[in-house]
Design a protein around this motif. Structure first.
Motif, short mmCIF file in Angstrom:
data_model
loop_
_atom_site.label_atom_id
_atom_site.label_comp_id
_atom_site.label_asym_id
_atom_site.label_seq_id
_atom_site.Cartn_x
_atom_site.Cartn_y
_atom_site.Cartn_z
N HIS A 244 0.91 -1.02 -0.08
CA HIS A 244 0.00 0.05 -0.01
C HIS A 244 0.91 1.20 -0.12
CE1 HIS A 244 -2.92 2.97 1.00
NE2 HIS A 244 -4.01 1.98 1.05
N HIS A 245 0.42 2.30 -1.03
CA HIS A 245 1.63 3.32 -0.81
C HIS A 245 1.51 4.28 0.25
CE1 HIS A 245 -2.31 4.98 -2.21
NE2 HIS A 245 -1.95 6.32 -1.75
N SER A 246 0.48 4.32 1.20
CA SER A 246 0.46 5.09 2.39
C SER A 246 0.84 4.14 3.56
CB SER A 246 -0.84 5.58 2.44
OG SER A 246 -1.12 6.50 1.44
N VAL A 247 1.42 3.10 3.23
CA VAL A 247 1.70 2.16 4.60
C VAL A 247 2.91 1.57 4.39
CG1 VAL A 247 1.01 -0.04 5.86
CG2 VAL A 247 -0.67 1.57 5.09
N ALA A 248 3.94 1.67 5.23
CA ALA A 248 5.07 1.21 5.45
C ALA A 248 5.12 -0.08 6.46
CB ALA A 248 5.93 2.35 5.75
N TYR A 249 5.89 -0.95 5.99
CA TYR A 249 6.17 -2.19 6.56
C TYR A 249 7.60 -2.14 7.29
CZ TYR A 249 1.87 -3.91 4.57
OH TYR A 249 0.77 -4.16 4.19
N VAL A 250 7.63 -2.11 8.45
CA VAL A 250 9.38 -1.83 9.15
C VAL A 250 9.42 -3.01 9.92
CG1 VAL A 250 10.65 -0.31 10.45
CG2 VAL A 250 8.56 0.60 9.29
N PRO A 251 10.66 -3.70 9.82
CA PRO A 251 11.04 -5.05 10.58
C PRO A 251 10.79 -4.68 12.21
CG PRO A 251 12.68 -4.45 8.86
CD PRO A 251 11.63 -3.19 8.85
N LEU A 252 10.31 -5.62 12.74
CA LEU A 252 10.11 -5.51 14.15
C LEU A 252 10.82 -6.68 15.31
CD1 LEU A 252 8.27 -4.24 16.06
CD2 LEU A 252 6.46 -6.00 15.91
N THR A 253 11.61 -5.94 15.97
CA THR A 253 12.32 -7.03 16.93
C THR A 253 11.69 -7.38 18.00
OG1 THR A 253 13.67 -5.07 17.97
CG2 THR A 253 14.43 -6.17 15.83
N GLY A 254 12.00 -8.35 18.90
CA GLY A 254 11.30 -8.65 20.28
C GLY A 254 10.13 -9.26 20.07
N ALA A 255 9.47 -9.73 18.99
CA ALA A 255 8.14 -10.24 19.04
C ALA A 255 8.38 -11.67 18.37
CB ALA A 255 7.35 -9.33 18.08
N PRO A 256 7.54 -12.57 18.80
CA PRO A 256 7.66 -13.78 18.57
C PRO A 256 7.06 -14.02 17.31
CG PRO A 256 5.66 -13.62 20.13
CD PRO A 256 6.57 -12.38 20.44
N ALA A 257 7.55 -15.03 16.49
CA ALA A 257 7.18 -15.49 15.09
C ALA A 257 5.98 -15.95 15.07
CB ALA A 257 8.26 -16.35 14.36
N VAL A 258 5.12 -15.99 14.01
CA VAL A 258 3.83 -16.49 13.83
C VAL A 258 3.98 -17.93 13.07
CG1 VAL A 258 1.53 -16.11 13.03
CG2 VAL A 258 2.83 -14.33 14.06
N PRO A 259 3.15 -19.04 13.73
CA PRO A 259 3.26 -20.15 13.10
C PRO A 259 2.21 -20.23 11.74
CG PRO A 259 2.20 -20.32 15.06
CD PRO A 259 2.72 -19.04 15.00
N LEU A 260 2.49 -20.49 10.73
CA LEU A 260 1.59 -20.59 9.71
C LEU A 260 1.35 -22.28 9.52
CD1 LEU A 260 0.01 -19.63 7.18
CD2 LEU A 260 2.29 -20.07 5.66
N VAL A 261 0.05 -22.86 9.69
CA VAL A 261 -0.18 -24.06 9.38
C VAL A 261 -1.06 -24.20 8.28
CG1 VAL A 261 0.11 -24.45 11.75
CG2 VAL A 261 -2.34 -23.89 11.14
N LEU A 262 -1.11 -25.37 7.59
CA LEU A 262 -2.01 -25.90 6.65
C LEU A 262 -3.27 -26.66 7.31
CD1 LEU A 262 0.43 -26.91 3.59
CD2 LEU A 262 -1.11 -24.82 3.70
N ALA A 263 -4.35 -26.20 7.08
CA ALA A 263 -5.55 -26.77 7.76
C ALA A 263 -6.46 -27.58 6.62
CB ALA A 263 -6.20 -26.06 8.67
N TRP A 264 -7.09 -28.71 7.18
CA TRP A 264 -7.99 -29.38 6.21
C TRP A 264 -9.24 -30.24 7.13
CZ3 TRP A 264 -3.15 -31.13 7.23
CH2 TRP A 264 -2.81 -32.50 7.57
N ARG A 265 -10.14 -30.63 6.58
CA ARG A 265 -11.04 -31.31 7.19
C ARG A 265 -10.72 -32.69 7.28
NH1 ARG A 265 -15.31 -28.54 9.51
NH2 ARG A 265 -16.39 -30.65 9.66
N ASP A 266 -11.09 -33.64 8.20
CA ASP A 266 -10.55 -34.78 8.12
C ASP A 266 -11.97 -35.69 8.43
OD1 ASP A 266 -9.02 -37.34 8.36
OD2 ASP A 266 -8.81 -37.17 10.54
N PRO A 267 -12.28 -36.72 7.37
CA PRO A 267 -11.73 -36.79 6.29
C PRO A 267 -11.64 -35.55 5.19
CG PRO A 267 -13.63 -37.98 6.07
CD PRO A 267 -13.72 -37.18 7.32
N PRO A 268 -10.55 -35.74 4.32
CA PRO A 268 -10.51 -34.66 3.50
C PRO A 268 -11.79 -34.51 2.56
CG PRO A 268 -8.39 -35.74 3.26
CD PRO A 268 -9.41 -36.74 4.07
#
Length: 297
Positions: A244-268
């Motif tokens: 976004h031209h009006s939003v800047a993303y800046v590195p952030l230190t001291g914050a825990p990483a976020v897990p990205l999981v793949l999810a699906w219904r069982d049975p598929p």
């Protein structure tokens, strides 16, 4: 008693219409029939699903818990009985805000090349489960807790957090360097309670942001930050997927990483789910890992 689709359809009609009479009209039957059908479903489940003590019927806690399961069951049955389903139906990949970031396009291109006979649809659905709990998608990358999604999950990767600030903010000045949570604590925080992963609880209790700005989706989140009404904390995937031209993303230190999981219904819900999971791991540069049970991460 054997529960049939008509029992689930009657329950869904009551839940969505807010009354027996309107549900009966929607189903094209009489009010007594709908009432009897609901009672038989409740007898089978052994719990009350609908509170009948008020003029406007409401779901009990058990009814609310059963609602998504009933929707998913009816959707699955409708899909199985649809004659059009004899033709290969699309594999639906849901997401609530960032999918796989820059790797989303790579995944779609690779799928088209390697599985040309199975269409892959990317669907943005703004809820915590990205449509998975309601049977609207077959697979979803999730960053918020998946315990309510009744899904199996496997870890794809973790993502670093970044700060999102107005582009003209001193916090985004060239040469300023990474930010810390303390740099943001005195500013209003944009929070997406629907599908976001950031709340004031990310900060130490004594130094949490005192004001939040609630938004319902990523577009509103970006608008609040671009207008200078708030700052945000998100993952690197958002910075890739929502420039976004009006939003800047800046590195952030001291914050825990976020897990990205793949999810699906069982049975598929689709025979190509496992192929998509495998390809997603290949695109992410990691080998497939052992899946976890419903709600685990």
């Amino acid at each position: 008693m054997t529960v049939e689709l008509r029992h689930l359809r009657a329950f869904l009609a009551i839940a969505e219409e807010g009354g027996i009479t309107r549900a009966a009209a929607r189903l094209g039957t009489g009010q007594p029939v709908v009432s009897r059908t609901l009672r038989r479903l409740e007898d089978h489940m052994g719990v009350l699903l609908v509170d009948r003590s008020t003029h406007h019927l409401e779901l009990t806690p058990a009814g609310r818990a059963f609602l998504d399961r009933a929707r998913a069951a009816v959707a699955a049955a409708d899909a199985a009985l649809d004659p059009a389903g004899l033709v290969v139906r699309p594999l639906r990949l849901g997401h609530s805000w960032a999918a796989l970031g820059d790797e989303t396009a790579v995944l779609l291109r690779r799928w088209d090349e390697e599985h040309p006979d199975v269409p892959l649809e990317l669907l943005r659905i703004d809820d915590r489960c990205a449509g998975l709990a309601r049977g609207r998608v077959d697979v979803a990358p999730l960053r918020a807790p998946a315990a309510d999604c009744a899904a199996r999950t496997e870890l794809l990767r973790t993502e670093a957090r970044v700060a999102a600030v107005p582009a003209d903010s001193p916090l985004a000045a060239p040469g300023r360097g990474p930010l810390t949570l303390a740099d943001l604590a005195h500013l209003p925080l944009a929070v997406n309670p629907v599908s976001g992963v950031t709340t004031p609880a990310l900060w130490p209790q004594a130094h949490r942001p005192r004001r939040t700005v609630e938004v319902a989706n990523t577009d509103d989140w970006l608008a609040a930050i671009a207008a200078g009404r708030a700052v945000g904390v998100t993952t690197t995937a958002t910075a890739q997927a929502h420039r976004h031209h009006s939003v800047a993303y800046v590195p952030l230190t001291g914050a825990p990483a976020v897990p990205l999981v793949l999810a699906w219904r069982d049975p598929p819900g689709h025979p190509a789910v496992r192929a998509l999971l495998t390809l997603a791991h290949q695109v992410a540069g990691e080998p497939a890992r052992e899946p976890q049970g419903p709600g685990t991460r």
